[in-house]
Design a protein around this motif. Structure first.
Motif, PDB file in Angstrom:
ATOM      1  N   GLY A   1       0.829  -1.170   0.040  1.00 30.30           N
ATOM      2  CA  GLY A   1      -0.234   0.026   0.056  1.00 30.30           C
ATOM      3  C   GLY A   1       0.845   1.194   0.057  1.00 30.30           C
ATOM      4  N   ALA A   2       2.097   1.083   0.755  1.00 28.25           N
ATOM      5  CA  ALA A   2       2.950   2.267   0.639  1.00 28.25           C
ATOM      6  C   ALA A   2       3.426   2.755  -0.666  1.00 28.25           C
ATOM      7  CB  ALA A   2       4.156   2.031   1.446  1.00 28.25           C
ATOM      8  N   LEU A   3       3.442   1.653  -1.652  1.00 26.45           N
ATOM      9  CA  LEU A   3       3.926   1.705  -3.060  1.00 26.45           C
ATOM     10  C   LEU A   3       2.700   2.706  -3.683  1.00 26.45           C
ATOM     11  CD1 LEU A   3       5.083  -1.666  -3.975  1.00 26.45           C
ATOM     12  CD2 LEU A   3       6.314   0.471  -3.314  1.00 26.45           C
ATOM     13  N   GLY A   4       1.607   2.665  -3.314  1.00 23.50           N
ATOM     14  CA  GLY A   4       0.436   3.391  -3.802  1.00 23.50           C
ATOM     15  C   GLY A   4       0.711   4.972  -3.598  1.00 23.50           C
ATOM     16  N   LEU A   5       1.502   5.460  -2.679  1.00 23.95           N
ATOM     17  CA  LEU A   5       1.963   6.658  -2.665  1.00 23.95           C
ATOM     18  C   LEU A   5       2.830   7.416  -3.630  1.00 23.95           C
ATOM     19  CD1 LEU A   5       2.466   7.016   1.417  1.00 23.95           C
ATOM     20  CD2 LEU A   5       0.499   7.614  -0.033  1.00 23.95           C
ATOM     21  N   ARG A   6       3.222   6.187  -4.407  1.00 18.79           N
ATOM     22  CA  ARG A   6       4.295   6.643  -5.643  1.00 18.79           C
ATOM     23  C   ARG A   6       3.692   6.034  -6.917  1.00 18.79           C
ATOM     24  NH1 ARG A   6       6.514   8.702  -8.766  1.00 18.79           N
ATOM     25  NH2 ARG A   6       8.665   9.187  -8.928  1.00 18.79           N
ATOM     26  N   PHE A   7       3.080   5.080  -6.814  1.00 14.18           N
ATOM     27  CA  PHE A   7       2.757   4.360  -8.316  1.00 14.18           C
ATOM     28  C   PHE A   7       1.268   4.483  -8.542  1.00 14.18           C
ATOM     29  CE2 PHE A   7       6.699   2.295  -6.634  1.00 14.18           C
ATOM     30  CZ  PHE A   7       7.650   2.855  -7.780  1.00 14.18           C
TER      31      PHE A   7
END
Length: 258
Positions: A155-161
């Motif tokens: 989910g943290a990747l959702g802040l970038r991708f």
């Protein structure tokens, strides 16, 4: 504690896409049960392993769907629904806010795993000693929490991708293939066993099988400790990525970009 408990429950109700009864039952209860039956009967035909192997393995795996996708939704859906800015403006520590959200999803995963194990045992005739149940419950809970922290990392990747769901779907497929829940680890190439050792539920499945086999809780302590270490590692990685990507998104003004 209030931030962890109340905040986690509110976020679960708001962000988890499968809280409606039809979606919950169809996707999170019926789906894993039919998956268990499929692999159990396939294993019978191929002579790979007995029913116990597939019942226990798929019970542990059943928690991963809610935990991995739930942990992903706990972060990425804030951005999707346009509420991420409000969370980041809060004076509360964001790391604590987001890590606390893993707890409801882990509880959800534990419920699904217990349901799958119970119904699968009744349908296929597996008997589990009463003395093994407390240790088995702890093992399933640790595996579910480890999966939830893995989901938070994604989910943290959702802040970038933009398309974090592609990564989540691939991750769930990797759990099915590399963790030894449906394919015995000794049948996998060495590099797959190494990768599987760093994934959640791999060691929980091993610990659960030892408990069901009657080896006692002492025999399950070593793999259970490894599962705790894996879950803690994902929690740390999730916290670091949330910090880094938050700062990067502020710098690029991309917090609400979809």
């Amino acid at each position: 504690m209030r931030l962890l408990s109340v905040g986690g429950v509110i976020a679960y109700r708001a962000l988890f896409n499968w809280t409606t009864p039809s979606m919950f039952v169809g996707t999170l209860l019926v789906g894993p049960l039919f998956q268990l039956l499929f692999f159990a009967f396939l294993g019978r035909q191929l002579g790979v392993a007995d029913d116990t192997f597939y019942i226990v393995g798929n019970a542990v795996l059943a928690a991963s769907l809610a935990c991995v996708f739930g942990g992903t939704m706990a972060v990425s859906n804030e951005r999707r629904y346009g509420t991420l800015g409000h969370v980041l403006l809060s004076p509360r520590p964001r790391t604590l806010v987001f890590l606390g959200r893993a707890v409801p999803y882990a509880g959800n995963g534990l419920l699904i795993a217990a349901f799958t194990l119970t119904v699968g045992s009744l349908l296929l005739g597996l008997r589990i000693a009463l003395g093994a149940l407390p240790g088995l419950a702890l093992t399933l809970a640790v595996g579910a929490l480890s999966c939830a922290f893995c989901g938070l990392t994604l989910g943290a990747l959702g802040l970038r991708f933009r398309d974090v769901w592609l990564v989540s779907n691939v991750s769930v497929s990797l759990l099915l293939l590399l963790t030894g829940v449906n394919v015995p680890a000794d049948h996998l190439p060495a590099w797959m066993r190494v990768v599987g050792g760093g994934l959640p539920i791999t060691h929980s499945a091993e610990a659960a099988r030892r408990l069901v086999a009657g080896d006692g809780f002492g025999a399950a302590l070593a793999p259970l400790g490894k599962e705790v270490a894996v879950g803690a590692a994902y929690a740390v990685v999730a916290a670091v990525l949330l910090k880094v990507f938050e700062a990067e998104s502020r710098r690029r003004a991309s917090l609400d970009t979809l």
